[in-house]
Scaffold this active site. Structure first.
Site, mmCIF file in Angstrom:
data_model
loop_
_atom_site.group_PDB
_atom_site.id
_atom_site.type_symbol
_atom_site.label_atom_id
_atom_site.label_comp_id
_atom_site.label_asym_id
_atom_site.label_seq_id
_atom_site.Cartn_x
_atom_site.Cartn_y
_atom_site.Cartn_z
ATOM 1 N N HIS A 193 -9.202 10.439 4.721
ATOM 2 C CA HIS A 193 -8.519 11.483 5.564
ATOM 3 C C HIS A 193 -9.676 12.417 6.301
ATOM 4 O O HIS A 193 -9.061 13.276 6.907
ATOM 5 C CB HIS A 193 -7.410 12.172 4.864
ATOM 6 C CG HIS A 193 -6.217 11.303 4.294
ATOM 7 N ND1 HIS A 193 -6.439 10.557 3.221
ATOM 8 C CD2 HIS A 193 -5.068 10.790 5.159
ATOM 9 C CE1 HIS A 193 -5.199 9.911 3.167
ATOM 10 N NE2 HIS A 193 -4.608 10.138 4.445
ATOM 11 N N GLU A 240 -3.467 5.678 -2.884
ATOM 12 C CA GLU A 240 -4.350 6.833 -2.813
ATOM 13 C C GLU A 240 -4.858 7.336 -4.183
ATOM 14 O O GLU A 240 -3.859 7.505 -5.088
ATOM 15 C CB GLU A 240 -3.598 8.016 -1.959
ATOM 16 C CG GLU A 240 -4.567 8.918 -1.631
ATOM 17 C CD GLU A 240 -3.791 10.252 -1.848
ATOM 18 O OE1 GLU A 240 -2.971 10.729 -1.133
ATOM 19 O OE2 GLU A 240 -4.237 11.037 -2.925
ATOM 20 N N CYS A 254 0.638 5.591 0.024
ATOM 21 C CA CYS A 254 -0.357 6.763 0.468
ATOM 22 C C CYS A 254 -0.341 7.866 -0.436
ATOM 23 O O CYS A 254 -0.833 8.976 -0.117
ATOM 24 C CB CYS A 254 -0.040 7.294 1.836
ATOM 25 S SG CYS A 254 -0.296 6.040 3.214
ATOM 26 N N HIS A 291 0.921 -1.356 0.004
ATOM 27 C CA HIS A 291 -0.242 -0.018 0.136
ATOM 28 C C HIS A 291 1.058 1.279 -0.036
ATOM 29 O O HIS A 291 1.925 1.213 0.632
ATOM 30 C CB HIS A 291 -0.789 -0.103 1.164
ATOM 31 C CG HIS A 291 -1.722 1.310 1.470
ATOM 32 N ND1 HIS A 291 -2.608 1.721 0.678
ATOM 33 C CD2 HIS A 291 -1.392 2.196 2.282
ATOM 34 C CE1 HIS A 291 -2.882 2.878 0.974
ATOM 35 N NE2 HIS A 291 -2.176 3.258 2.307
HETATM 36 N N1 GLN Z 1 -2.097 -0.527 7.224
HETATM 37 C C1 GLN Z 1 -2.138 0.620 7.604
HETATM 38 C C2 GLN Z 1 -3.409 0.920 8.051
HETATM 39 O O1 GLN Z 1 -4.261 0.541 7.671
HETATM 40 C C3 GLN Z 1 -1.707 1.436 6.642
HETATM 41 C C4 GLN Z 1 -1.628 2.911 6.890
HETATM 42 C C5 GLN Z 1 -0.624 4.050 5.855
HETATM 43 O O2 GLN Z 1 -0.552 3.473 4.890
HETATM 44 N N2 GLN Z 1 -0.538 4.844 6.231
HETATM 45 O O3 GLN Z 1 -3.214 1.615 8.994
HETATM 46 ZN ZN ZN Z 2 -2.236 4.977 3.310
#
Ligand code: GLN
Ligand code: ZN
Length: 764
Positions: free
Chosen positions: A704, A675, A653, A651
């Site tokens: 967010h 994102e 962000c 992942h």
């Molecule tokens: N696995 C994390 C969460 O869901 C990922 C958070 C992040 O990428 N900032 O909180």
């Molecule tokens: Zn994230």
């Protein structure tokens, strides 16, 4: 006489007073006046303590209730129309821009947020168009200058510079194609002139004008803009100290002497080697040079003897009257004070310096350079030498097993056993997921109950067993919720994690933790980065029991959840005695063992989050390859030790993939989630253009903000994605973890998400 200076101070308060006040205001529990009062108390404490620590140039105007760039936009009337006309107070318009607003007939999403240079601080991106009408709605620099004056402190106000303001901003949606924010410079300068002349009238002798973009390659394109701007501003302003930080000026330094500014600040923590070049360029001018020797980015004690050497070198060339000793950047990225650490051992404490201790360091260095005979100064210098020696002695000890393991990493450890196409088939059989599988990014709301339970465990008010039982119940309810609502790939919800980096740091050897060392990440979100102090290794499994338990509750596939090596490194305070590469590889080996253990425990998928991979990119393009050369292999090392059947996820962000696309592809994660909700799906075209081959889940809504996306909005996003991406590669998920959200909006949002995915299955 050499003066000392601090470029900016943490604005959160030693006990997170600002977070508490801002959040209470949002909850309707504090009035606007009470919020202003709480902020004023924090500012006053900062100013007076900097003064007590002997700092000569004390910043004002750097405070913020949310983000300093947002303050600047709000002050200059750079307010997108969507936030206006709702009968909101200026303060509420301001917060609406930062975090969105929903309720009482208002429904506006937050503005885009971006990482501030290569830090984990986020700023709210200004939006410009031909329609932008700059007006000075308030003058924060003047207000805070006067406020500090009333508190008995003379300050040097801080203002974000015009070129950085425009270049860091973006063209608004309604702007004409090809519109460049920098084209607004002539109009903008009128307002800057007003701001700066008001500051001069108020009696400010100096003003610190921040132009951090001077450390970026892009500044070279704006040479003409710099000279136009400063030619106009210098005559009406107090003496300008042009501040650059986070990197080296390189050839941009040649822009500076032409601007007529009275002073220049350079970052000698990140780029000590630039001193010689800068001295050469400014030698024959009258420019005062502010030497950023005390790191605004790390928490390590300054090696005062080394800083004194740099200072002496500058004095030899330009004389002591033209030298200032300073922090390398604002101290915004460091915690307020070591005094808040009651539990830290004396040995550890002796290694570190937080913001207030750094203020003391700049004052001491300046005094030593001024040949002060003050016994306090001599004592402080001697004590510093002793601390530095002790730390060096400690650094000589190492964990040989870890070092050997890093040295023995082979190329085949970096690659999965088969290519994606083969793995994909194996995983399809094993996972049996529907088209457009739905999943989340990992965390579910970190409720007050969860935080209370953790705090009670910390205070030993409940036993480890009681806490574990509590966490298990949380996991069970999150699993049941996901089943009820119809998500396809489940997560355990991360209730046991105080923070995605700290949690791992606490389970690894080589880290030190703090109680109170918070730094602002965005708005009222603060983080408490762990500190890497020695070689890193994993004494035992870190997450396996929780994931195993979660999987035991359901027949749906469970996704294990880890934080990646690059992110743990970038969101910790790293060591400075060993390269980041070595630290990252040590972390990667520890995580590799965890991923393998998760597979053995029957977990179907493992997500290794690397949201900080991009922010770690060096600011100058020429330095990128060196960074990616160890960052990418570290991720691969962590994730490639498993069989084809294990689906790896990662992942990120951010959505700015254009320039690092091939790196994302190189990671070879089976699925990535990113994102996407705030970037108008622009990045999907990037994926198409490069022919990304693995699976991908572009976030379908922005987490967010507390705003609930409608089902239709999510359907529209999925439809838009399908215009560019093949249906069989798509996952449907929010754009980040849900830990900062409440349950109410989480339930409503995810229900809409699942319904939208069902609709997609029927219609596409
Ligand atoms: N696995 C994390 C969460 O869901 C990922 C958070 C992040 O990428 N900032 O909180
Ligand atoms: Zn994230």
């Amino acid at each position: 006489m050499v003066h000392s200076s601090v470029l900016g101070f943490p604005r959160i308060g030693a006990n997170r007073e600002v977070k508490k006040a801002v959040e209470a205001y949002w909850a309707g529990k504090l009035s606007a006046d009470e919020l202003t009062k709480a902020a004023a108390d924090v500012k006053k404490t900062s100013w007076t303590s900097l003064k007590q620590h002997g700092v000569d140039f004390i910043p004002s105007g750097d405070f913020s209730l949310y983000d300093h760039v947002l303050d600047h936009s709000a002050a200059f009337n750079v307010i997108p129309k969507r936030y206006l006309g709702h009968k909101l107070s200026p303060l509420d318009v301001y917060f609406a821009m930062g975090r969105g607003r929903q309720g009482d007939g208002v429904d506006v999403p937050a503005s885009e947020m971006k990482k501030w240079f290569d830090s984990n601080y986020h700023f709210v991106v200004p939006e410009f168009s031909e329609e932008t009408e700059f007006k000075l709605l308030f003058n924060k620099a003047v207000e805070e200058f006067k406020e500090a004056q009333l508190a008995g402190v003379v300050t040097r106000p801080v203002v974000l510079g015009p070129i950085s303001f425009l270049v860091l901003g973006k063209a608004a949606k309604e702007a004409k194609p090809g519109f460049q924010p920098i084209s607004l410079l002539p109009k903008l300068l009128l307002v800057y002139k007003q701001l700066l002349s008001e500051l001069k009238d108020a009696g400010a002798e100096w003003v610190q004008v921040d132009e951090p973009i001077l450390v970026l390659d892009v500044a070279a394109n704006h040479e003409a803009a710099f000279s136009t701007a400063y030619k106009e501003l210098v005559p009406v302003a107090p003496a300008i100290l042009l501040a650059t930080y986070y990197g080296r000026l390189d050839s941009n330094v040649k822009i500076v002497p032409k601007l007529g500014v009275a002073g220049l600040h350079i970052d000698l923590d990140r780029a000590p080697e630039q001193l010689t070049q800068v001295l050469e360029v400014i030698k024959s001018t009258n420019i005062v040079l502010s030497l950023g020797v005390v790191s605004g980015r790390s928490i390590w004690k300054n090696d005062i003897a080394a800083s004194v050497k740099l200072g002496q070198k500058a004095i030899e060339v330009i004389g002591s009257e033209r030298v200032i000793v300073a922090t390398s950047s604002s101290l915004l990225h460091t915690p307020v004070t070591l005094a808040g650490e009651k539990k830290m051992s004396a040995e550890h404490k002796d290694w570190f310096a937080f913001a207030l201790e750094k203020a003391e360091e700049v004052a001491t260095i300046a005094a030593v350079l001024s040949s002060s005979q003050d016994s306090k100064v001599t004592a402080a210098f001697e004590a510093n030498k002793a601390s530095i020696t002790k730390r060096r002695d400690f650094e000589r000890t190492s964990d040989d097993a870890v070092r050997k393991r890093v040295a023995a990493i082979t190329p085949d450890m970096l690659n999965r056993k088969s290519p994606f196409a083969v793995r994909n088939e194996v995983q399809k059989q094993k996972l049996q997921l529907p088209k457009f599988p739905t999943t989340t990014i990992g965390s579910f709301p970190q409720t007050k109950e969860i935080r209370t339970a953790r705090a009670k465990l910390g205070k030993k008010e409940i036993t480890e067993e009681e806490y574990n039982e509590f966490i298990k119940k949380e996991i069970e309810s999150v699993v049941r919720f996901q089943e009820r609502i119809g998500l396809d790939m489940l997560v355990h919800g991360e209730p046991e994690r105080n923070d995605m980096v700290q949690y791992f740091g606490e389970r690894l050897n080589g880290f030190v933790f703090t109680e109170n060392a918070w730094v602002q990440s965005y708005g009222s979100r603060y983080v408490r980065p762990p500190i890497i102090v020695s070689d890193v290794s994993r004494p035992g499994p870190m997450t396996v029991e929780w994931s195993k338990y979660a999987q035991s509750l359901t027949t749906k596939p469970m996704k294990g959840m880890l934080t990646g090596p690059v992110t743990i490194l970038n969101w910790s305070f790293p060591r400075v005695d060993v390269s980041r590469e070595v630290q990252c590889k040590q972390l990667a080996l520890a995580l590799r063992d965890e991923v393998i253990d998760l597979e053995h425990a029957g977990i179907h998928a493992v997500q290794v989050d690397e949201p900080a991979l991009r922010e770690g990119l060096p600011l100058r393009r020429v330095d990128w390859d060196a960074y990616l050369g160890w960052a990418l292999p570290s991720f691969k090392l962590a994730t490639a030790g498993v069989t084809d059947a294990l689906q790896t996820h990662s992942h990120f962000c951010y959505s700015d993939f254009d320039d690092i696309f091939s790196s994302i592809q190189d990671l070879d994660a089976d699925v990535i989630s990113i994102e996407a909700s705030k970037s108008d799906l622009k990045l999907l075209n990037t994926f198409k253009r490069y022919g990304y081959s693995n699976k991908i889940g572009p976030g379908v809504y922005d987490i967010h903000s507390p705003r609930v996306p409608s089902e239709q909005e999510i359907k529209d996003r999925i439809a838009a994605m399908l215009q560019t991406l093949p249906a069989d590669l798509l996952y449907v998920n929010p754009d980040c973890g849900l830990k900062t959200r409440g349950w109410k909006e989480t339930e409503a949002s995810l229900a809409n998400l699942v319904n939208a995915a069902r609709w997609a299955r029927q219609n596409h």
